[in-house]
Design a protein around this motif. Sequence first.
Motif, PDB file in Angstrom:
ATOM      1  N   PRO A  73       0.830  -1.213   0.000  1.00 53.89           N
ATOM      2  CA  PRO A  73       0.000   0.000   0.000  1.00 53.89           C
ATOM      3  C   PRO A  73       0.862   1.261   0.000  1.00 53.89           C
ATOM      4  O   PRO A  73       1.962   1.292   0.576  1.00 53.89           O
ATOM      5  N   GLU A  75       1.008   5.355   0.891  1.00 48.88           N
ATOM      6  CA  GLU A  75       0.349   6.307   1.781  1.00 48.88           C
ATOM      7  C   GLU A  75       0.222   7.699   1.191  1.00 48.88           C
ATOM      8  O   GLU A  75      -0.718   8.426   1.519  1.00 48.88           O
ATOM      9  N   ASP A  76       1.168   8.105   0.345  1.00 46.79           N
ATOM     10  CA  ASP A  76       1.125   9.468  -0.175  1.00 46.79           C
ATOM     11  C   ASP A  76       1.893   9.539  -1.494  1.00 46.79           C
ATOM     12  O   ASP A  76       2.432   8.535  -1.981  1.00 46.79           O
ATOM     13  N   GLU A  79       5.643   8.499  -1.352  1.00 47.73           N
ATOM     14  CA  GLU A  79       5.892   7.066  -1.359  1.00 47.73           C
ATOM     15  C   GLU A  79       5.631   6.485  -2.743  1.00 47.73           C
ATOM     16  O   GLU A  79       6.304   5.550  -3.172  1.00 47.73           O
ATOM     17  N   ASP A 104      -2.607   4.206  -5.047  1.00 48.13           N
ATOM     18  CA  ASP A 104      -2.522   3.906  -3.622  1.00 48.13           C
ATOM     19  C   ASP A 104      -2.052   2.495  -3.319  1.00 48.13           C
ATOM     20  O   ASP A 104      -2.130   2.043  -2.182  1.00 48.13           O
ATOM     21  N   ASN A 105      -1.537   1.773  -4.312  1.00 50.37           N
ATOM     22  CA  ASN A 105      -1.087   0.416  -4.074  1.00 50.37           C
ATOM     23  C   ASN A 105      -0.192  -0.044  -5.210  1.00 50.37           C
ATOM     24  O   ASN A 105      -0.106   0.608  -6.254  1.00 50.37           O
TER      25      ASN A 105
END
Length: 199
Positions: A73, A75-76, A79, A104-105
């Motif tokens: 996953p 987070e922002d 990342e 988001d993944n």
Amino acid sequence: MSDLDPVPTLPAADPVPTAYAAAVLDYLAEEGFRPRLDEDGDVYFKYEGSTYIVVTGTNDPTALAVVLPYFWPLEDAAERTRALEAAMLAQHSVRIGRVTVFDDNVSASVNAYLPDADSFRAVLLRSVDGLRFLSVQFREQMRAVGELRSCGRQSPASSRQGRRHTPSPEAPPRTHPEPPSPWGMYRRGRPYRTSYSET
């Protein structure tokens, strides 16, 4: 029945496996796995703590698609940037598979054309091992990229991107083909589920 009586709801019917799905279910069961069929007619199973999907709902056994969905996953946006870098670095050391970074993944997949309907038996488990190794490489690169950035240093990929290439006057301009679309990551316009159960 009065207007106030609740309307009875029928339980959802279990998906009917295609011929390809039935063959994959039988094969994985013979190999000691506990495969299941999801609502889209695709086969999923657990291996070494992760869930893998064999896309069988299309009923085309000559088009192999194995997916490790949503294993990291994000987070922002920062990342996600690191994930794009880690995916590129991870794929340098793996000969099979593709890492796809979503908003988001992160998922990984293997796609291949096979000569006949039974050839999946020869390559399915090897493809799963390749995906597992690819995910391990990605995780290691994510940690390495994070450590380099926390120390204020550039990763190898970032430093290469920062270099300018000036072609010689005689050299033709470089052209880069568009990357293929990861068709195995989305089915019929809907993403894969984020969790699968053994029951």
